[in-house]
Design a protein around this motif. Sequence first.
Motif, PDB file in Angstrom:
ATOM      1  N   ALA A  62      -7.593  -9.352 -19.990  1.00 59.81           N
ATOM      2  CA  ALA A  62      -8.506 -10.479 -19.827  1.00 59.81           C
ATOM      3  C   ALA A  62      -9.135 -10.492 -18.435  1.00 59.81           C
ATOM      4  CB  ALA A  62      -7.770 -11.793 -20.078  1.00 59.81           C
ATOM      5  N   ILE A  63      -8.650  -9.616 -17.544  1.00 60.89           N
ATOM      6  CA  ILE A  63      -9.183  -9.525 -16.182  1.00 60.89           C
ATOM      7  C   ILE A  63     -10.287  -8.472 -16.158  1.00 60.89           C
ATOM      8  CG2 ILE A  63      -8.608  -8.965 -13.779  1.00 60.89           C
ATOM      9  CD1 ILE A  63      -5.756  -9.887 -14.395  1.00 60.89           C
ATOM     10  N   SER A  64     -11.416  -8.819 -15.540  1.00 58.64           N
ATOM     11  CA  SER A  64     -12.523  -7.861 -15.461  1.00 58.64           C
ATOM     12  C   SER A  64     -12.101  -6.635 -14.659  1.00 58.64           C
ATOM     13  CB  SER A  64     -13.748  -8.513 -14.803  1.00 58.64           C
ATOM     14  OG  SER A  64     -13.504  -8.737 -13.420  1.00 58.64           O
ATOM     15  N   TRP A  65     -12.773  -5.508 -14.889  1.00 57.23           N
ATOM     16  CA  TRP A  65     -12.413  -4.275 -14.205  1.00 57.23           C
ATOM     17  C   TRP A  65     -12.618  -4.395 -12.696  1.00 57.23           C
ATOM     18  CZ3 TRP A  65      -9.238  -0.646 -14.308  1.00 57.23           C
ATOM     19  CH2 TRP A  65      -9.420   0.550 -13.607  1.00 57.23           C
ATOM     20  N   SER A  66     -13.668  -5.073 -12.259  1.00 62.34           N
ATOM     21  CA  SER A  66     -13.907  -5.232 -10.821  1.00 62.34           C
ATOM     22  C   SER A  66     -12.802  -6.069 -10.187  1.00 62.34           C
ATOM     23  CB  SER A  66     -15.275  -5.860 -10.562  1.00 62.34           C
ATOM     24  OG  SER A  66     -15.374  -7.136 -11.170  1.00 62.34           O
ATOM     25  N   ALA A  67     -12.382  -7.134 -10.878  1.00 56.79           N
ATOM     26  CA  ALA A  67     -11.297  -7.962 -10.367  1.00 56.79           C
ATOM     27  C   ALA A  67      -9.980  -7.194 -10.377  1.00 56.79           C
ATOM     28  CB  ALA A  67     -11.170  -9.243 -11.184  1.00 56.79           C
ATOM     29  N   TRP A  68      -9.796  -6.357 -11.394  1.00 58.81           N
ATOM     30  CA  TRP A  68      -8.585  -5.533 -11.482  1.00 58.81           C
ATOM     31  C   TRP A  68      -8.511  -4.576 -10.295  1.00 58.81           C
ATOM     32  CZ3 TRP A  68      -4.500  -5.884 -14.761  1.00 58.81           C
ATOM     33  CH2 TRP A  68      -3.578  -4.841 -14.708  1.00 58.81           C
ATOM     34  N   GLN A  69      -9.613  -3.925  -9.997  1.00 62.75           N
ATOM     35  CA  GLN A  69      -9.626  -2.986  -8.873  1.00 62.75           C
ATOM     36  C   GLN A  69      -9.335  -3.700  -7.558  1.00 62.75           C
ATOM     37  OE1 GLN A  69     -13.602  -1.315  -9.819  1.00 62.75           O
ATOM     38  NE2 GLN A  69     -12.605   0.672  -9.749  1.00 62.75           N
ATOM     39  N   ALA A  70      -9.834  -4.928  -7.430  1.00 64.78           N
ATOM     40  CA  ALA A  70      -9.598  -5.698  -6.201  1.00 64.78           C
ATOM     41  C   ALA A  70      -8.131  -6.067  -6.047  1.00 64.78           C
ATOM     42  CB  ALA A  70     -10.447  -6.954  -6.205  1.00 64.78           C
ATOM     43  N   GLY A  71      -7.364  -6.021  -7.126  1.00 66.37           N
ATOM     44  CA  GLY A  71      -5.937  -6.343  -7.086  1.00 66.37           C
ATOM     45  C   GLY A  71      -5.066  -5.209  -6.606  1.00 66.37           C
ATOM     46  N   SER A  72      -5.664  -4.054  -6.312  1.00 61.11           N
ATOM     47  CA  SER A  72      -4.910  -2.926  -5.776  1.00 61.11           C
ATOM     48  C   SER A  72      -4.692  -3.112  -4.280  1.00 61.11           C
ATOM     49  CB  SER A  72      -5.671  -1.615  -6.034  1.00 61.11           C
ATOM     50  OG  SER A  72      -5.139  -0.558  -5.252  1.00 61.11           O
ATOM     51  N   ALA A  73      -3.496  -2.753  -3.796  1.00 60.59           N
ATOM     52  CA  ALA A  73      -3.219  -2.851  -2.363  1.00 60.59           C
ATOM     53  C   ALA A  73      -3.987  -1.804  -1.571  1.00 60.59           C
ATOM     54  CB  ALA A  73      -1.709  -2.687  -2.123  1.00 60.59           C
ATOM     55  N   LEU A  74      -4.503  -0.804  -2.243  1.00 60.61           N
ATOM     56  CA  LEU A  74      -5.225   0.265  -1.557  1.00 60.61           C
ATOM     57  C   LEU A  74      -6.712  -0.030  -1.422  1.00 60.61           C
ATOM     58  CD1 LEU A  74      -3.543   3.365  -3.241  1.00 60.61           C
ATOM     59  CD2 LEU A  74      -2.944   2.222  -1.111  1.00 60.61           C
ATOM     60  N   ARG A  75      -7.151  -1.163  -1.974  1.00 62.46           N
ATOM     61  CA  ARG A  75      -8.571  -1.520  -1.901  1.00 62.46           C
ATOM     62  C   ARG A  75      -8.808  -2.761  -1.055  1.00 62.46           C
ATOM     63  NH1 ARG A  75     -12.080   0.943  -5.853  1.00 62.46           N
ATOM     64  NH2 ARG A  75     -10.906   2.415  -7.124  1.00 62.46           N
ATOM     65  N   ALA A  82       0.827  -1.205   0.000  1.00 58.59           N
ATOM     66  CA  ALA A  82       0.000   0.000   0.000  1.00 58.59           C
ATOM     67  C   ALA A  82       0.862   1.256   0.000  1.00 58.59           C
ATOM     68  CB  ALA A  82      -0.937  -0.001   1.195  1.00 58.59           C
ATOM     69  N   THR A  83       1.893   1.286   0.852  1.00 59.79           N
ATOM     70  CA  THR A  83       2.788   2.437   0.888  1.00 59.79           C
ATOM     71  C   THR A  83       3.484   2.634  -0.448  1.00 59.79           C
ATOM     72  OG1 THR A  83       3.152   2.315   3.266  1.00 59.79           O
ATOM     73  CG2 THR A  83       4.870   3.367   1.966  1.00 59.79           C
ATOM     74  N   VAL A  84       3.938   1.531  -1.025  1.00 55.23           N
ATOM     75  CA  VAL A  84       4.624   1.614  -2.317  1.00 55.23           C
ATOM     76  C   VAL A  84       3.672   2.107  -3.404  1.00 55.23           C
ATOM     77  CG1 VAL A  84       5.729   0.252  -4.123  1.00 55.23           C
ATOM     78  CG2 VAL A  84       6.346  -0.116  -1.732  1.00 55.23           C
ATOM     79  N   GLU A  85       2.472   1.563  -3.425  1.00 56.18           N
ATOM     80  CA  GLU A  85       1.509   1.958  -4.459  1.00 56.18           C
ATOM     81  C   GLU A  85       1.162   3.439  -4.364  1.00 56.18           C
ATOM     82  OE1 GLU A  85      -2.998   0.726  -5.832  1.00 56.18           O
ATOM     83  OE2 GLU A  85      -1.725  -0.834  -4.967  1.00 56.18           O
ATOM     84  N   LYS A  86       1.087   3.973  -3.149  1.00 58.26           N
ATOM     85  CA  LYS A  86       0.793   5.393  -2.976  1.00 58.26           C
ATOM     86  C   LYS A  86       1.886   6.278  -3.566  1.00 58.26           C
ATOM     87  CE  LYS A  86      -1.908   4.945   1.307  1.00 58.26           C
ATOM     88  NZ  LYS A  86      -1.903   5.201   2.773  1.00 58.26           N
ATOM     89  N   SER A  87       3.073   5.739  -3.682  1.00 60.52           N
ATOM     90  CA  SER A  87       4.191   6.539  -4.188  1.00 60.52           C
ATOM     91  C   SER A  87       4.241   6.593  -5.708  1.00 60.52           C
ATOM     92  CB  SER A  87       5.516   5.976  -3.656  1.00 60.52           C
ATOM     93  OG  SER A  87       5.870   4.774  -4.328  1.00 60.52           O
TER      94      SER A  87
END
Length: 404
Positions: free
Chosen positions: A390-403, A170-175
């Motif tokens: 090939a990954i759905s947008w909802s699944a893609w968003q779930a792959g974020s460390a901030l979510r 999460a810290t890395v992704e924020k940067s």
Amino acid sequence: MIRIAGLGLAGLMLAACSGQAETGGTAQAIGAVGVAGTATTPGVPAATVAFLPAGGDQLSPKDPIVVKASGGTLQAVAVTNPQTGNGVKGELSPDKTTWTSKDNLRYGATYQVVATAVNQAGAATEQRGEVHTIKPSGVATPALFQPASGDFGVGLIIGLKFDRDIADKATVEKSFKVTSSPAQDGGWYWVNKREVHYRPKDYWKAGSTVKLETTTFGMPIGGGLYGGQDVSASYKVHDSWIAKADGKTHQIKAFHNGQLVKTAPTSMGKTADTPPRGPTPTFNGTHVVLGKEAHKIMDSCTYGVCEGDPGYYSAPENWNVRISADGEYLHENLKTVGVQGSDNVSNGCLNMNTENAKWFFDNFNAGDVVEVTNSGGPQLAINNGHGDWAISWSAWQAGSALRG
């Protein structure tokens, strides 16, 4: 840590300022330094020099070294790393009272600082000190998934791969900072503990400019690690080129900026259990062009069927447009011309005749899209080239460390 030394300096000052939370401690004198220049004029105080930030057993290499003069102006400032012999570049303020370093420092390094200031009477004061930067247990450095710049299609995937596992994703992704013009909704997806990709919700708009910047350098990112040198990238998205290949109709259609401009018969990977290798269906899902080669030797040993094994082949192929990491291509194959448009018999590639293969080779480039449907194969994986779409947008968003 900054240590200073001085001798006979009136009003010597070492100012303090706040740094990162992990810094602390006080400066220590480490010896005597002579005073250069004219004698001090009675009634005119000597100039004093302070190094900022002043506190800290260890300083972040991202923070600047600041040298300040009081009761006079700076005449000269030199900051060097004796371990490498490299100097550190800096900038003097217009009033010549402040010098600020502009280069990133190194981890675990000692920097020698020598500064000379003159008072109103022209008497010079020299001040020496040391700066010690933090020495982390490890440094995680990102590398770009794509080149740092270039022209790509609307399927462009931006990515970073670190050379160590990331504990605090999460810290890395924020940067990270991604900007596009025009603005488009997008997000990050962690493929694993080291690799993270970025894409918009829909394909990039043709003509977009996309920029990436990281700011992890000097940051604690979990597990005792700190961020390595930052990277940046800038991309231009060219016209939209999207191919739609249907394993049921055995046709591949090409669209330029949404307009159908080409239809060609094709033969995809076989789904029948045909000896000696068995089924070799083309992967379903959205593929992105990785690159292309006009002439290439296709060798089955690249996927484990080597010379002497049943089903081994090594054959020259022309007009090859690569769409997956494991060897799927759009290319010419004259041996399957008779069934192109009616049957799927290839080892996973999309076979075409010479004219059609050459047309796709001439028009499709890195980042362009090939959507495969009804192939009878599994869905293309994210780590098999650029299978991100090939990954759905909802699944893609779930792959974020901030979510999470």
